[in-house]
Motif scaffolding. Structure first.
Motif, PDB file in Angstrom:
ATOM      1  N   GLU A 262       0.791  -1.607   0.060  1.00  0.00           N
ATOM      2  CA  GLU A 262       0.009  -0.221  -0.045  1.00  0.00           C
ATOM      3  C   GLU A 262       0.651   1.286   0.324  1.00  0.00           C
ATOM      4  OE1 GLU A 262      -4.100  -0.514   3.050  1.00  0.00           O
ATOM      5  OE2 GLU A 262      -2.532  -1.290   3.443  1.00  0.00           O
ATOM      6  N   THR A 315      -7.104   4.793   4.246  1.00  0.00           N
ATOM      7  CA  THR A 315      -7.707   3.830   4.981  1.00  0.00           C
ATOM      8  C   THR A 315      -7.517   3.035   5.688  1.00  0.00           C
ATOM      9  OG1 THR A 315      -7.841   1.702   3.073  1.00  0.00           O
ATOM     10  CG2 THR A 315     -10.047   3.030   3.007  1.00  0.00           C
ATOM     11  N   PHE A 316      -5.932   2.797   5.334  1.00  0.00           N
ATOM     12  CA  PHE A 316      -4.909   1.762   6.894  1.00  0.00           C
ATOM     13  C   PHE A 316      -4.809   2.991   7.998  1.00  0.00           C
ATOM     14  CE2 PHE A 316      -2.149   3.197   3.132  1.00  0.00           C
ATOM     15  CZ  PHE A 316      -1.029   3.837   3.600  1.00  0.00           C
ATOM     16  N   HIS A 317      -4.881   4.941   7.826  1.00  0.00           N
ATOM     17  CA  HIS A 317      -4.185   5.118   8.408  1.00  0.00           C
ATOM     18  C   HIS A 317      -5.713   5.687   9.437  1.00  0.00           C
ATOM     19  CE1 HIS A 317      -2.720   8.657  10.835  1.00  0.00           C
ATOM     20  NE2 HIS A 317      -1.362   9.142  10.067  1.00  0.00           N
TER      21      HIS A 317
END
Length: 508
Positions: A262, A315-317
């Motif tokens: 990512e 989205t991963f943060h």
């Protein structure tokens, strides 16, 4: 004569059996880097080259935390009030020309980014500095005007500590032609429109590069780059288009290695919101958002390799704003908004994309078709990379397809361009919202992490209600490389991507 031939044959067999260590790795670039000047460049291709030439003030771990490993800083401290950063510079570090790296060079580098006469587009990141104090040859203090929690993220010199004496001796133009840093590789030469060559710096202060030479070769056409890697003329292709990545995986068998990760980035369409432009009207921007089908775009260019974007932070943060306005496709709503804005029959406009990025051109062509459904006739203008940078920077593009790779670990640069005083604001469409300005300023002084993440989310909610841009997707990046090339596993993540540490690659 027969004995001589026999000796050659035997030697050839021995060499073939033992193998000869390769001393060069060839890396594909999709475009020629713009300017090899750390304070001026804005493009990813230049960043890929400079990361091997320069040593950073601070580096990042695979988790996105600051580290002094591989950096010129031995340690650093922050005063209790958060206003004074003290950096203790490692002794014994040399620049590529043999000059010692000291705190004077760090101070000079900061002041170069801040100097309005040098015209760095990144100078706002350093605007909060009150003064820089040299304590001794290897210690300096940076005093801030006010608390700024994002200071280290934005102002850690973009990985570039520059040599004061050398630049003052030869001037900035010559320095740009022959950049000198303190990183694991030194600049050798640039062949315009072809390549940039680097060589291992034997006096590097960290672990020496395992591969002696690095060649960055330009293959604007991805099909040509793929033929080159199949033929062994290129060893690494980064950020492959999804269809090419999947096809190569299917057909290459065991001849190549592949990796994915990512990226701390987003892809979007930017509006020119200057007065007089149709996109100065929020109703028009909202109409365009309702007309663009992100799922169609992902299916076209990145099937299985992207997530539809909501807001800007991926989205991963934890600062991702999952509840920001997402503008699900609604063509009737889009047409109603255009009528309300005074465009019952639509209008003509242009959307720009860099011609060397095939996926982006395909995407804007799809957007062109989608906008036609609501009466907007958008001409696709695909231009070469340098022209694209100039046109978008000068505000000549009504719309343009943009990718933004953010600094880490603080995601401030995703939203910083929305601040009305940001040096990026004129480039990314001239947006003004008093509440957004207030919240961005508040983020910089909010120490509590969870409170700060919520402020990020609120900024994105407001900006997306204003339809300040069209978020497209967050990508999963696919890369291909020579089967005999080893790239450490910890580099396959959003904060330590493979290209950021070429000196750790090695031939098996």
């Amino acid at each position: 004569m027969r004995k001589f031939v026999l000796v050659l044959v035997v030697l050839s067999m021995i060499i073939a059996g033992l193998g000869i260590a390769k001393d060069t790795v060839v890396i594909n670039l999709q475009a020629e880097p713009s300017r090899l000047n750390p304070i001026i460049y804005q493009d990813t291709e230049t960043s890929m080259v400079l990361e091997s030439i320069y040593a950073p003030l601070l580096d990042l771990t695979e988790d996105g935390d600051f580290t002094t490993e591989g950096a010129v800083t031995e340690r650093f401290t922050i005063s209790d009030d958060g206003l004074v950063y003290t950096f203790y510079i490692k002794q014994g570090i040399k620049f590529h020309n043999g000059d010692p790296l000291t705190a004077r060079d760090v101070k000079f580098s900061y002041e170069s980014f801040m100097d309005p006469d040098l015209g760095s587009p990144h100078n706002r990141y350093y605007a909060g500095i009150e003064e820089i104090v040299l304590v001794d040859d290897y210690t300096l203090e940076i005093h801030l005007k006010e608390l700024d929690i994002a200071f280290l993220t934005l102002a850690r010199l973009r990985g570039a500590v520059m040599p004061k004496d050398y630049i003052e001796s030869v001037g900035w133009d010559e320095y740009e032609r022959h950049p000198i840093g303190a990183g694991p590789y030194k600049f050798v030469r640039r062949v315009p429109a072809q390549s940039i060559e680097l060589k291992r710096f034997e006096d590097y202060f960290g672990e020496n590069a395992k591969i002696e030479n690095v060649v960055f070769r330009y293959y604007p056409e991805m099909s040509t780059a793929i033929m080159a890697i199949r033929a062994g003329q290129v060893d690494f292709i980064g950020e492959l288009p999804t269809d090419e990545f999947n096809a190569l995986k299917r057909t290459a068998g065991d001849d190549l290695n592949f990796g994915t990760y990512e990226r701390f980035e987003d892809h979007r369409v930017v509006f020119n919101k200057r007065p007089g432009e149709p996109f100065a009207d929020v109703l028009v921007r909202q109409a365009v958002n309702y007309a663009i089908d992100r799922s169609e775009i992902i299916a076209l260019t990145r099937p299985g390799m992207a997530t539809p974007a909501v807001g800007r932070v991926p989205t991963f943060h934890p600062a991702h704003a999952a509840d920001a306005p997402a503008y699900e496709v609604d063509l009737d709503k889009a047409r109603e908004l255009l009528i309300e804005a005074g465009y019952p029959d639509g209008f003509k406009t242009q959307i720009f994309a860099p011609s060397n990025h095939r996926e982006r051109v395909l995407e804007v062509q799809q957007i062109q078709r989608q906008l036609a459904r609501i009466g907007i006739e958008a001409e696709v203008v695909a231009v070469e990379w340098g022209t694209y940078l100039d046109v978008t920077a000068d505000g000549e593009a009504p719309m343009f397809r943009e990718r933004w790779s953010a600094s880490a670990p603080e995601p401030i640069s995703f939203i910083e361009s929305w601040h009305s005083e940001s040096s990026w604001n004129p480039i990314f469409g001239t947006y003004y919202n008093e509440e957004v300005d207030r919240l961005v300023d508040l983020i910089r002084v909010t120490i509590d992490t969870e409170e700060r993440w919520e402020l990020y989310r609120e900024v994105q909610r407001i900006a997306m209600e204003d339809a300040v841009c069209v978020p497209l997707y967050y990508p999963l990046v696919g890369e291909a490389y020579n089967k005999d090339l080893y790239i450490p596993e910890d580099l396959w993540n959003p904060f330590k991507r493979p290209i950021s540490a070429v000196h750790r690659w090695e031939w098996r």
